[in-house]
Design a protein around this motif. Sequence first.
Motif, short mmCIF file in Angstrom:
data_model
loop_
_atom_site.label_atom_id
_atom_site.label_comp_id
_atom_site.label_asym_id
_atom_site.label_seq_id
_atom_site.Cartn_x
_atom_site.Cartn_y
_atom_site.Cartn_z
N PRO A 55 0.83 -1.20 0.00
CA PRO A 55 0.00 0.00 0.00
C PRO A 55 0.87 1.26 0.00
CG PRO A 55 -0.75 -1.56 1.65
CD PRO A 55 0.54 -2.09 1.09
N THR A 56 0.37 2.32 -0.64
CA THR A 56 1.17 3.54 -0.75
C THR A 56 1.40 4.19 0.61
OG1 THR A 56 -0.83 4.79 -1.23
CG2 THR A 56 0.48 4.03 -3.11
N ASP A 57 0.48 4.06 1.53
CA ASP A 57 0.67 4.62 2.87
C ASP A 57 1.22 3.53 3.78
OD1 ASP A 57 0.67 6.22 5.10
OD2 ASP A 57 -1.44 5.89 5.54
N SER A 58 2.45 3.11 3.50
CA SER A 58 3.03 2.00 4.25
C SER A 58 3.91 2.46 5.40
CB SER A 58 3.84 1.10 3.31
OG SER A 58 4.90 1.84 2.72
N THR A 59 3.79 3.72 5.79
CA THR A 59 4.61 4.22 6.87
C THR A 59 4.16 3.64 8.20
OG1 THR A 59 3.19 6.16 7.09
CG2 THR A 59 5.12 6.39 5.70
N LEU A 60 5.11 3.35 9.04
CA LEU A 60 4.81 2.88 10.37
C LEU A 60 4.85 4.06 11.32
CD1 LEU A 60 6.90 -0.41 10.48
CD2 LEU A 60 4.47 -0.16 10.11
N PRO A 61 3.99 4.09 12.33
CA PRO A 61 3.98 5.22 13.26
C PRO A 61 5.29 5.33 14.02
CG PRO A 61 2.52 3.48 14.02
CD PRO A 61 3.02 3.08 12.68
N VAL A 62 5.79 6.55 14.13
CA VAL A 62 7.03 6.78 14.87
C VAL A 62 6.75 6.80 16.36
CG1 VAL A 62 8.91 8.42 15.26
CG2 VAL A 62 8.02 8.06 12.95
N ASP A 63 5.66 7.43 16.74
CA ASP A 63 5.31 7.46 18.16
C ASP A 63 4.22 6.43 18.41
OD1 ASP A 63 3.37 8.72 16.71
OD2 ASP A 63 3.26 10.50 17.95
N GLY A 64 3.90 6.20 19.64
CA GLY A 64 2.89 5.21 19.97
C GLY A 64 3.48 3.91 20.45
N GLY A 65 4.79 3.77 20.31
CA GLY A 65 5.46 2.62 20.87
C GLY A 65 5.31 1.35 20.06
N TYR A 66 5.79 0.30 20.65
CA TYR A 66 5.84 -1.01 20.00
C TYR A 66 4.47 -1.50 19.55
CZ TYR A 66 6.23 -6.06 19.55
OH TYR A 66 6.14 -7.34 19.08
N ASP A 67 3.48 -1.36 20.41
CA ASP A 67 2.15 -1.89 20.09
C ASP A 67 1.56 -1.24 18.84
OD1 ASP A 67 2.17 -3.68 22.20
OD2 ASP A 67 1.22 -2.28 23.58
N ALA A 68 1.74 0.06 18.69
CA ALA A 68 1.22 0.76 17.52
C ALA A 68 1.96 0.34 16.25
CB ALA A 68 1.33 2.28 17.71
N ARG A 69 3.26 0.19 16.34
CA ARG A 69 4.04 -0.24 15.17
C ARG A 69 3.69 -1.67 14.79
NH1 ARG A 69 8.18 2.32 18.18
NH2 ARG A 69 9.01 0.28 18.67
N ARG A 70 3.53 -2.55 15.77
CA ARG A 70 3.18 -3.94 15.50
C ARG A 70 1.79 -4.03 14.87
NH1 ARG A 70 0.68 -8.44 17.61
NH2 ARG A 70 1.76 -10.39 17.18
N ALA A 71 0.84 -3.27 15.40
CA ALA A 71 -0.52 -3.28 14.86
C ALA A 71 -0.51 -2.82 13.40
CB ALA A 71 -1.43 -2.39 15.70
N ARG A 72 0.27 -1.79 13.08
CA ARG A 72 0.34 -1.30 11.70
C ARG A 72 0.98 -2.34 10.79
NH1 ARG A 72 -1.77 0.82 7.52
NH2 ARG A 72 -0.43 2.16 6.29
#
Length: 64
Positions: free
Chosen positions: A8-25
């Motif tokens: 997907p074109t919006d494949s950026t992972l969140p910088v903030d929000g910690g591990y859980d947010a990055r894993r969920a994305r």
Amino acid sequence: MPSSNTVPTDSTLPVDGGYDARRARLLELLGELDSLAVAFSGGVDSSVLLHAGRAVLGARCVGV
């Protein structure tokens, strides 16, 4: 119409929000794929990707 094998074109992972947010994305992005082949080196990056891919895609994710 875009190929179903593209990231997907919006494949950026969140910088903030910690591990859980990055894993969920990551899991969300992987869920949009039909299948996944991970070049498994035994390192941390490929291990995490393979584990996440198997969790989301099951047998449609393979390590090579």
